[in-house]
Scaffold this active site. Structure first.
Site, PDB file in Angstrom:
ATOM      1  N   PHE A 362     -37.356 -17.622  42.416  1.00  0.00           N
ATOM      2  CA  PHE A 362     -38.284 -16.610  41.930  1.00  0.00           C
ATOM      3  C   PHE A 362     -39.734 -16.946  42.258  1.00  0.00           C
ATOM      4  O   PHE A 362     -40.584 -16.075  42.208  1.00  0.00           O
ATOM      5  CB  PHE A 362     -38.141 -16.435  40.420  1.00  0.00           C
ATOM      6  CG  PHE A 362     -36.859 -15.771  40.034  1.00  0.00           C
ATOM      7  CD1 PHE A 362     -36.795 -14.402  39.898  1.00  0.00           C
ATOM      8  CD2 PHE A 362     -35.713 -16.515  39.838  1.00  0.00           C
ATOM      9  CE1 PHE A 362     -35.615 -13.777  39.561  1.00  0.00           C
ATOM     10  CE2 PHE A 362     -34.528 -15.905  39.503  1.00  0.00           C
ATOM     11  CZ  PHE A 362     -34.472 -14.536  39.358  1.00  0.00           C
ATOM     12  N   GLY A 363     -40.027 -18.194  42.569  1.00  0.00           N
ATOM     13  CA  GLY A 363     -41.409 -18.506  42.867  1.00  0.00           C
ATOM     14  C   GLY A 363     -41.665 -19.993  42.932  1.00  0.00           C
ATOM     15  O   GLY A 363     -40.764 -20.826  42.839  1.00  0.00           O
ATOM     16  N   ASP A 476     -29.428 -19.395  33.603  1.00  0.00           N
ATOM     17  CA  ASP A 476     -29.678 -20.397  34.646  1.00  0.00           C
ATOM     18  C   ASP A 476     -29.970 -21.741  34.004  1.00  0.00           C
ATOM     19  O   ASP A 476     -30.951 -22.403  34.340  1.00  0.00           O
ATOM     20  CB  ASP A 476     -30.834 -19.952  35.541  1.00  0.00           C
ATOM     21  CG  ASP A 476     -30.835 -20.687  36.888  1.00  0.00           C
ATOM     22  OD1 ASP A 476     -29.782 -21.256  37.242  1.00  0.00           O
ATOM     23  OD2 ASP A 476     -31.862 -20.688  37.565  1.00  0.00           O
TER      24      ASP A 476
END
Length: 685
Positions: A362-363, A476
């Site tokens: 995601f980043g 996660d």
């Protein structure tokens, strides 16, 4: 974001130069489905004996428990919207001058048969004139034609068949063919010579690429086992002008059939790209007449664009408007602090790679220092494409914004500037648990710290599942998402995948399949695509074994492919303490180690309903409850034919799942189905 001035001029001049040459808009229509469920009935039409369930397009019934229900069936699943596949060139009466659309259809199939099944009849990718299916198309007709219509040009079908039964006109019972209005293929190729068995006794997934070049009028088909690269050469290649055989607006999808011999015909994923044909544009001479005024107009627009660009550039240094994410952000309760982009850019030294703390799907996370506040922060910069990035950004912000727990990483604020999305967290000076477990001998964690970390994560999980005003699934949970503060207290972080369970539901599913990380994903999540509190507990179990053993979940050790299998074998043999990280030597508490190892195995139970709940986990780690009972042999994973009971109830809109070895989608960026199913279905580890 407004492009630099040079790009404006280049783009506009290029547009003017190419306008006379453009007669057809060839921007393709693309669709990608890596998982299927009941909601896809709005996208696909299932006819005959076909259905959409179990994460797949079931072209014929999906059951291994009732052979009678599989006999003499045929079905189709078609994309509900037709595609324009050709258009006639107005200036010519010759077929060769007609425009035919190119397309690329890539799909993952599993044609499953039990050991005592011969297998039959086959599956086909089909282009058809409508969404119906001929009656009596079971058996050798493959859901394409029947005894009356076979060979009739009015069928207007073209198909790529994967045939598992030998008819008198077939080369063998394992071939691929190009069918035009008939199951008597225009061209067939035996796959046996290529070491490909369509329906092997040992289940196997295959990727199939059907590519059609509308210019050369050539159909190429490639085939390979799942996970392998596309072959350099096609298994079948044939010239065919689709305009001669199919309707101008036709449907694409899949057909299949069974007879007295049966098989399960499943499509697990489908990527489709079709060239977008529009009506022929006006002739070039008309562009010449309007070219000059259009150029003048575009140059005026260029001037306006340049003015807008410089205006936005001057605005860049002004404070950020709280409305920048619109009403969605404003509606968040207790909206967190909004940081200035320039302050965060300065704090991270323009997002210097040397200050990078970690990176995920995601980043990227950077360390930053806000000197005016004497505050160290962790700045998460979202890196996914813009629209999806905003969704991820808002999902994480909306959940973690109101979470308050001593074992969760605290959100400080956010920033959105020129398409860049940032979240600001409190800085964790001791980094991630993963780094301390596998960062070298100098970072070996003591037993006391390991136990305290696991207790903290258990407490955070209980808060998310039961104590927060919404039930939240993290989705996660892994060692790299567990941060350590200055006192080595665990702080669960990275809520990019976390989702709240709404309206009393107990699971969350995405159309694109189950995201997550190899080794931490519960087996049922791969089959159903659903995240539940039980799947979070499975991830916690993987972390427990990882912390106690000092080995990653996917470690191959002493002949076992996964850490959990090795630990289970030691437990069965009465040697479970041999699993404790050897770097600790004898510096650990035997009773605590044995309790945590049993807890890790219990949380890793293949059957979701047998795993302890978060509240019980907290009681076990705190000492108020004894270690869980664990069977000596690891149970087999069972894909239940009915929704489980108790806390594992699926959502109200879920589809009942039949017992099938392969019948669901997969998440290719995480783990192949073969390796994971082999792991989760092995009962004698």
């Amino acid at each position: 974001m407004v492009p630099p001035p040079g790009n404006w001029i280049t783009a506009i001049l290029l547009a003017v130069l190419v306008m006379p040459a453009m007669s057809i808009d060839k921007n393709p229509k693309s669709f990608s489905y890596h998982r299927f469920n009941g909601t896809h009935y709005s996208v696909f039409t299932a006819v005959g004996d076909a259905s959409i369930n179990g994460g797949a397009l079931q072209i014929t019934p999906d059951s291994v428990n009732d052979n009678f229900s599989l006999l003499n069936k045929s079905g189709r699943v078609m994309f509900s919207t037709p595609f324009k596949l050709w258009e006639k060139t107005a200036s010519s009466n010759h077929t060769s001058s007609d425009t035919v659309a190119s397309f690329n259809s890539t799909f993952l199939i599993n044609i499953f048969r039990k050991e005592n099944w011969t297998g039959g009849e086959g599956l086909a990718f089909v282009i058809a004139p409508d969404l119906s299916i001929p009656s009596g198309s079971d058996g050798g007709w493959l859901g394409l034609t029947n005894a009356t219509t076979d060979g009739d040009p009015s069928n207007q079908i073209v198909a790529i068949e994967l045939d598992t039964v030998k008819q008198e006109f077939d080369p063998d019972d394992n071939h691929i063919g190009l069918d035009i209005n008939s199951v008597r293929s225009n061209k067939t190729v035996s796959l046996s010579d290529l070491s490909i068995e369509i329906s092997p006794a040992s289940p196997k997934n295959y990727s199939v690429w059907v590519q059609y070049n509308g210019t050369s009028k050539v159909m190429d088909v490639y085939m390979a086992e799942e996970g392998k690269a596309k072959p350099t050469g096609p298994v079948l290649s044939e010239e065919i002008n689709l305009k001669q055989y199919v309707k101008q607006h036709s449907y694409m999808g899949f057909a299949a059939s069974t007879s007295r011999e049966v098989e399960l015909n499943c499509v697990l994923a489908w990527d489709l790209t079709v060239e977008n044909l529009e009506e022929e544009k006006k002739k070039d001479r008309k562009w010449v007449k309007i070219g000059v005024p259009v150029l003048v107009l575009l140059l005026v627009m260029c001037g306006v664009g340049l003015g807008y660009y410089w205006h936005k550039r001057r605005e860049a240094e002004k404070p950020i408007n709280n409305n920048i994410l619109g009403s969605t952000l404003k509606s968040l309760p207790g909206t967190p602090r909004e940081f200035r982009f320039r302050d965060l850019k300065k704090a991270t030294n323009n997002f210097d790679e040397k200050l990078k703390l970690g990176q995920g799907g995601f980043g990227v996370v950077f360390k930053g220092v806000l000197p005016k506040e004497n505050l160290e922060v962790a700045v998460k910069k979202f890196s996914r494409e813009k629209m999806k990035g905003i969704d991820d950004f808002l999902a994480e912000l909306s959940i973690i914004n109101r979470l308050r727990h001593k074992h969760l990483v605290r959100l400080l604020g956010w920033c959105h500037k020129n398409g860049t999305l940032l979240l600001v967290y409190e800085y964790m000076p001791n980094g991630s648990l993963d780094n301390h477990l596998f960062g070298g001998e100098e970072k070996t964690l003591s037993w006391d710290r390991r136990y305290k970390i696991l207790s903290g994560v258990a407490s955070a999980l209980h808060y998310l599942h039961n104590e927060y005003d919404e039930k939240v699934v993290h989705r996660d949970l892994k060692a790299s998402n567990i941060m350590l503060d200055s006192n080595y207290n665990a702080r669960l972080g990275d809520f990019g995948l976390a989702r709240a369970l709404e309206n009393e539901k107990t699971s969350y599913a995405e159309l694109e399949g189950f995201p997550g990380t190899f080794g931490y994903i519960a087996p049922e999540s791969l089959h159903t695509g659903k995240a539940t509190r039980e799947s979070d507990v499975f991830g916690f179990g993987a972390v427990v074994l990882e912390v106690v053993c000092g080995q990653r979940p996917w470690t191959k050790i002493q002949g076992f492919h996964f850490l959990v299998d090795w630990v289970w074998s030691l437990y069965r043999e009465g040697r479970i303490l041999e699993a404790v990280d050897e770097r600790l030597g004898k510096d650990y508490v035997v009773e605590e180690a044995e309790k945590l190892l049993l807890l890790g195995l219990a949380c890793s139970h293949p059957i979701a309903g047998e795993r302890p709940r978060a509240q019980e986990i907290v009681q076990i780690t705190s000492g108020s409850m004894s270690a869980p009972d664990v069977p000596p042999f690891k149970p087999a994973f069972v894909w239940a034919s009915m929704p489980p009971t108790g806390d594992t109830n699926t959502t109200a809109d879920s589809t009942p799942i039949t017992t099938s070895y392969y019948g669901s989608g997969w998440t290719p960026q995480v783990v192949s189905r073969e390796s994971y199913v082999a792991h989760t279905s092995n009962s004698l580890v």
